[in-house]
Structures are given as structure tokens and as C-alpha cells.
Write a protein that holds these residues in place. Structure first.
Motif, short mmCIF file in Angstrom:
data_model
loop_
_atom_site.label_atom_id
_atom_site.label_comp_id
_atom_site.label_asym_id
_atom_site.label_seq_id
_atom_site.Cartn_x
_atom_site.Cartn_y
_atom_site.Cartn_z
N ARG A 62 45.28 32.31 36.99
CA ARG A 62 44.72 32.44 35.71
C ARG A 62 43.34 32.83 35.87
O ARG A 62 42.96 34.03 35.01
N GLN A 63 42.62 32.35 37.00
CA GLN A 63 41.08 32.81 37.04
C GLN A 63 41.05 34.19 37.51
O GLN A 63 40.28 35.06 37.12
N LYS A 64 41.93 34.61 38.28
CA LYS A 64 42.05 36.01 38.79
C LYS A 64 42.39 37.12 37.96
O LYS A 64 41.84 38.09 37.76
N VAL A 65 43.45 36.80 37.19
CA VAL A 65 44.01 37.75 35.94
C VAL A 65 42.60 37.83 34.99
O VAL A 65 42.50 38.80 34.67
N ALA A 66 42.09 36.73 34.81
CA ALA A 66 40.94 36.93 33.75
C ALA A 66 39.70 37.89 34.40
O ALA A 66 39.32 38.69 33.73
N GLU A 67 39.71 37.81 35.64
CA GLU A 67 38.56 38.51 36.45
C GLU A 67 39.13 40.21 36.45
O GLU A 67 38.39 41.05 36.08
N LEU A 68 40.32 40.33 36.51
CA LEU A 68 40.83 41.57 36.71
C LEU A 68 40.95 42.08 35.40
O LEU A 68 40.44 43.36 35.15
N GLY A 69 41.40 41.40 34.32
CA GLY A 69 41.20 41.90 33.03
C GLY A 69 39.88 42.33 32.61
O GLY A 69 39.62 43.44 31.91
N ALA A 70 38.76 41.77 32.97
CA ALA A 70 37.31 41.95 32.38
C ALA A 70 37.06 43.24 33.35
O ALA A 70 36.54 43.89 32.64
N GLN A 71 37.50 43.31 34.58
CA GLN A 71 36.95 44.40 35.22
C GLN A 71 37.76 45.96 34.71
O GLN A 71 37.06 46.95 34.62
N ILE A 72 38.84 45.75 34.30
CA ILE A 72 39.72 46.76 33.71
C ILE A 72 39.06 47.12 32.52
O ILE A 72 38.96 48.45 32.20
N SER A 73 38.84 46.11 31.78
CA SER A 73 38.11 46.44 30.28
C SER A 73 36.83 47.32 30.47
O SER A 73 36.69 48.27 29.81
N ARG A 74 36.21 46.87 31.44
CA ARG A 74 34.52 47.53 31.86
C ARG A 74 35.10 48.98 32.34
O ARG A 74 34.39 50.03 31.99
#
Length: 183
Positions: free
Chosen positions: A19-31
């Protein structure tokens, strides 16, 4: 899940870590894709669970699509790298920024042949996001642009990964007991 849990030797990546890693990846991809025409492409079946979670953490507009590909060789089970597209994309890739969303990057043979095929369709970019990577098994010169976790060369299941079409629905990534897959 009691029955499936009994088949797991140990948990490699917990539900919370995922859950934590997916949230980090989603934030990075969004940026990284801000202002782009992002198309997230899941390779079925394994990538579906990760894709469903990842796309909900991406905060910019994006489209999704799905592919089914298979590697095939001769009578043996080792991939030759020849890629057969079983279900192609519905979307035209021209001008899009394509992000392949995969469950695991293993030998890399299939993806190292698929990515050049997709680049021929005139996208702005083609990148790879994988929740798991097994660098010790890599046979092709390919690395993910976005990576969740590196895992050792063990038989992993859960979070989309299967053995004989089972265990995909486990909420964590675990190592399957050898007696299950050597029966």
C-alpha cells in the motif's frame, strides 16, 4: 484465505508495504507525467491487481488499456523472446506517454521485445513500472523506470502473481512452499 495462507512459506512484501509503495509510485508518476497524455497499460493477467491500486493513486488524468502477450519457444518452457500479442491495445499510441504496468520483471525477455514493438506506434514515450523485480534472473538488458521491490529468486505469489492460476488474490507477496509447485 486460511487454505491459501497455509501454502505460503513466508511473506516477502506485506499488504501494508505494498500500500505504501503503490502510493509513493502513484505520487511520482503523477509528478513525472503532469501535463502529459498518460496511457497506463496493464499486461494481463498478473498486472491487473497492481494496475487497479496504482491508477487510484495517480492524481492526474490518465487513460488505461490492457494487453495479453505470450512468449513462446519450442517444446521447452523457456522463452525465446518471441512475443505473440494475444489481445492488443484498443488505443492509438500516437502522441501518448505509455506506462507499462507489470506485476514482475523477471528475465525481461518478453518486455525487451514488447517495448520496441510499442515504440513503433509513435508514442511520445514508453516506460515501465513494475511492483516486483528479480534482477538475479535478468537475461535481457532492461530495467524498470519505476520499481516497487526487488525480490530474490524464489517462487513468489500473491498480489496478482499466480501458480496454476491460483493465489493471485492474496493481499501480500509470499513465497510458495516448494512442495506445492513440485507436486
Amino acid at each position: 484465505m486460511q487454505g491459501m495462507d497455509q501454502d505460503i512459506d513466508h511473506i516477502l512484501v506485506s499488504e501494508e508495504q505494498l500500500r505504501q509503495k503503490v502510493a509513493e509510485l502513484g505520487a511520482q508518476i503523477s509528478r513525472d507525467y503532469e501535463g502529459c497524455d498518460l496511457l497506463m497499460v496493464s499486461i494481463l493477467k498478473g498486472g491487473a491487481v497492481f494496475m487497479a491500486d496504482l491508477m487510484r493513486t495517480v492524481t492526474i488524468p490518465c487513460a488505461i488499456d490492457f494487453m495479453v502477450v505470450s512468449s513462446y519457444g519450442g517444446a521447452n518452457t523457456e522463452s525465446t523472446g518471441l512475443v505473440k500479442i494475444v489481445k492488443d491495445l484498443d488505443a492509438d499510441l500516437s502522441g501518448k506517454d505509455v506506462l507499462i504496468v507489470e506485476d514482475i520483471l523477471d528475465t525481461g525477455i518478453t518486455l525487451s521485445n514488447l517495448l520496441p514493438m510499442l515504440r513503433l506506434r509513435n508514442p511520445n514515450s514508453v516506460r515501465l513500472c513494475t511492483i516486483l523485480s528479480k534482477p538475479s534472473r535478468r537475461k535481457a538488458d532492461i530495467e524498470p523506470d519505476y520499481l516497487g521491490f526487488e525480490v530474490p529468486d524464489e517462487f513468489v505469489v500473491g498480489y496478482g502473481l499466480d501458480f496454476d492460476e491460483k493465489y493471485r488474490n492474496l493481499p501480500y507477496v509470499g513465497v510458495l512452499k516448494p512442495e506445492i509447485y513440485t507436486r
